[in-house]
Design an enzyme around this catalytic site. Structure first.
Site, PDB file in Angstrom:
ATOM      1  N   ARG A  32      -7.304  11.601   1.638  1.00 16.00           N
ATOM      2  CA  ARG A  32      -6.964  12.896   2.235  1.00 16.00           C
ATOM      3  C   ARG A  32      -7.840  13.977   1.610  1.00 16.00           C
ATOM      4  O   ARG A  32      -9.046  13.875   1.634  1.00 16.00           O
ATOM      5  CB  ARG A  32      -5.469  13.184   2.041  1.00 16.00           C
TER       6      ARG A  32
ATOM      7  N   LYS B  38       8.509   4.989  -9.976  1.00 11.24           N
ATOM      8  CA  LYS B  38       8.402   6.187  -9.123  1.00 11.24           C
ATOM      9  C   LYS B  38       9.758   6.619  -8.587  1.00 11.24           C
ATOM     10  O   LYS B  38       9.867   7.653  -7.919  1.00 11.24           O
ATOM     11  CB  LYS B  38       7.461   5.899  -7.946  1.00 11.24           C
TER      12      LYS B  38
ATOM     13  N   SER C 216       4.097  11.406   1.926  1.00 12.62           N
ATOM     14  CA  SER C 216       5.508  11.022   1.943  1.00 12.62           C
ATOM     15  C   SER C 216       6.340  12.042   1.164  1.00 12.62           C
ATOM     16  O   SER C 216       7.460  12.366   1.559  1.00 12.62           O
ATOM     17  CB  SER C 216       5.688   9.635   1.318  1.00 12.62           C
TER      18      SER C 216
ATOM     19  N   HIS D  44      -0.054   7.180   7.334  1.00 16.77           N
ATOM     20  CA  HIS D  44      -0.212   5.781   6.928  1.00 16.77           C
ATOM     21  C   HIS D  44      -0.556   4.920   8.152  1.00 16.77           C
ATOM     22  O   HIS D  44      -1.456   4.096   8.117  1.00 16.77           O
ATOM     23  CB  HIS D  44       1.102   5.217   6.354  1.00 16.77           C
TER      24      HIS D  44
HETATM   25  P1  ADP Z   1       1.860   9.045  -0.485  1.00 19.93           P
HETATM   26  O1  ADP Z   1       0.627   9.419  -1.287  1.00 19.93           O
HETATM   27  O2  ADP Z   1       2.013   9.799   0.782  1.00 19.93           O
HETATM   28  O3  ADP Z   1       3.115   8.953  -1.310  1.00 19.93           O
HETATM   29  P2  ADP Z   1       1.396   6.190  -0.631  1.00 19.93           P
HETATM   30  O4  ADP Z   1       1.429   6.102  -2.093  1.00 19.93           O
HETATM   31  O5  ADP Z   1       2.341   5.311   0.112  1.00 19.93           O
HETATM   32  O6  ADP Z   1       1.606   7.590   0.025  1.00 19.93           O
HETATM   33  O7  ADP Z   1      -0.092   5.980  -0.121  1.00 19.93           O
HETATM   34  C1  ADP Z   1      -0.617   4.777   0.262  1.00 19.93           C
HETATM   35  C2  ADP Z   1      -2.008   4.976   0.817  1.00 19.93           C
HETATM   36  O8  ADP Z   1      -1.931   5.695   2.037  1.00 19.93           O
HETATM   37  C3  ADP Z   1      -2.958   5.786  -0.070  1.00 19.93           C
HETATM   38  O9  ADP Z   1      -4.243   5.209   0.025  1.00 19.93           O
HETATM   39  C4  ADP Z   1      -2.961   7.137   0.556  1.00 19.93           C
HETATM   40  O10 ADP Z   1      -4.182   7.810   0.328  1.00 19.93           O
HETATM   41  C5  ADP Z   1      -2.811   6.778   2.012  1.00 19.93           C
HETATM   42  N1  ADP Z   1      -2.232   7.876   2.758  1.00 19.93           N
HETATM   43  C6  ADP Z   1      -1.036   8.448   2.560  1.00 19.93           C
HETATM   44  N2  ADP Z   1      -0.844   9.447   3.443  1.00 19.93           N
HETATM   45  C7  ADP Z   1      -1.974   9.491   4.210  1.00 19.93           C
HETATM   46  C8  ADP Z   1      -2.414  10.335   5.291  1.00 19.93           C
HETATM   47  N3  ADP Z   1      -1.657  11.334   5.721  1.00 19.93           N
HETATM   48  N4  ADP Z   1      -3.615  10.090   5.837  1.00 19.93           N
HETATM   49  C9  ADP Z   1      -4.388   9.089   5.363  1.00 19.93           C
HETATM   50  N5  ADP Z   1      -4.058   8.285   4.352  1.00 19.93           N
HETATM   51  C10 ADP Z   1      -2.868   8.476   3.784  1.00 19.93           C
END
Ligand code: ADP
Length: 161
Positions: free
Chosen positions: A90, A41, A128, A17
């Site tokens: 990703r 969630k 996450s 992130h």
């Molecule tokens: P997760 O999918 O890990 O539960 P979130 O829902 O908080 O995370 O994701 C928020 C944003 O951050 C999304 O656009 C997701 O694609 C991006 N994101 C999450 N992890 C990564 C990563 N390792 N690299 C790039 N972008 C990421």
């Protein structure tokens, strides 16, 4: 002034992130990290805890702020005067859902553009949920999250025992 929002659950915030947030902060004048309350969630961390961890992680970057939302993302973006949604992409598995969200958000507000940034190779497989799973079994999350977030994770799982 170009303002971008970077939304997610951040349960908890990972180095993946932060990589996207830092890269967005380099391009846009201001980046607002938007933490979705996401009660459906059933997040591991409370909204306050997630806000705290993100606030801590972005403290060194001048043009990044954090706020939470419990509304449509387009409303959150409007509230902050943002014209761009920045998301990380990703593996291919992210694509279909993100593609749908981008189109729906565009339908809701045609002036709001979604911009995707490719995940850096070292964070391509980082999520996450993977971090939570590793931490729940006592595995090391070093290199995946900040030391402070790692401490929060071990606290959380120790308490759950
Ligand atoms: P997760 O999918 O890990 O539960 P979130 O829902 O908080 O995370 O994701 C928020 C944003 O951050 C999304 O656009 C997701 O694609 C991006 N994101 C999450 N992890 C990564 C990563 N390792 N690299 C790039 N972008 C990421």
């Amino acid at each position: 002034m170009r303002i971008a929002v970077s939304p997610g659950s951040f349960d908890p915030v990972t180095l993946g992130h932060l990589d996207i947030i830092e890269r967005a902060a380099y391009i846009y004048d201001k980046v607002i990290v938007g933490i979705a309350k996401s009660p459906v969630k059933e997040p591991l961390f409370s909204l306050e805890e997630r806000l705290g961890m993100v606030t801590d992680s972005i403290s060194g970057i001048d043009n990044v702020d954090v706020d939470f939302f419990d509304t449509l993302l387009v409303e959150f973006a409007r509230k902050h005067g943002a014209t761009v949604i920045v998301k990380g992409l990703r593996a291919i598995s992210d694509f279909e859902h993100e593609f749908q969200m981008a189109h729906l958000n565009k339908k809701l507000d045609s002036r709001l553009e979604t911009v995707f940034m490719m995940a850096s190779p070292e964070f391509m497989f980082l999520s996450s949920s993977a971090v939570k799973e590793i931490a729940s079994f006592g595995g090391s999350v070093k290199g995946l999250v900040s030391d402070k977030v790692a401490a929060h994770l071990s606290d959380k799982f120790r308490k759950a025992l």
